[in-house]
Design an enzyme around this catalytic site. Structure first.
Site, PDB file in Angstrom:
ATOM      1  NE  ARG A 108      -2.012  -1.333   3.554  1.00  0.00           N
ATOM      2  CZ  ARG A 108      -2.296  -0.978   4.792  1.00  0.00           C
ATOM      3  NH1 ARG A 108      -3.418  -0.343   5.068  1.00  0.00           N
ATOM      4  NH2 ARG A 108      -1.477  -1.254   5.795  1.00  0.00           N
ATOM      5  CG  ASN A 120      -3.584  -4.469   3.664  1.00  0.00           C
ATOM      6  OD1 ASN A 120      -3.135  -4.412   2.526  1.00  0.00           O
ATOM      7  ND2 ASN A 120      -2.803  -4.434   4.726  1.00  0.00           N
TER       8      ASN A 120
END
Length: 93
Positions: free
Chosen positions: A21, A40
Site C-alpha cells: 500500500r 488491505n
C-alpha cells in the site's frame, strides 16, 4: 485520453505485510494528479481506487502489473468507471 476516470483494482498474491500500500501510494503521488486510496482486504488482496486523468490511471495500472511492486502479484482485476470524487489526496487505509 485526457478525460477523467475512476480505476478500481484488486491485486492478488503476497501483497500484504510487504509495504504494498505504501509503495502504491508513493507511485500514485509520483505519477501525479491521482486521488484515492489503497486498502488491505480481509481475504489477503489489496484494493486500490484511483481517480484522475485516464492516462495517469493507466500508468498506475501498468506499475501494479509490473515486476517492480513489492511482494508477489499473482493477478490484477480492474474496473473502469466515472469519477465520484470525495477523496483528498491518496490515502493508505
Amino acid at each position: 485520453m485526457n478525460e477523467e476516470a475512476r480505476l478500481v483494482v484488486w491485486v492478488r498474491g503476497r501483497v500484504q505485510q510487504v509495504g504494498f500500500r505504501w509503495f502504491t501510494r508513493a507511485n500514485a503521488l509520483e505519477i501525479g494528479g491521482l486521488i484515492g486510496f489503497a486498502l488491505n482486504l480481509d481475504d489477503g488482496r489489496v484494493q486500490i481506487v484511483a481517480e484522475g486523468r485516464r492516462e495517469n490511471c493507466h500508468r498506475l495500472l501498468e506499475w501494479l502489473r509490473s515486476d517492480d511492486t513489492p511482494g508477489r502479484v499473482d493477478g490484477v482485476t480492474e474496473i473502469w468507471d466515472t469519477p465520484r470524487g470525495g477523496y483528498e489526496g491518496f490515502a493508505i487505509r
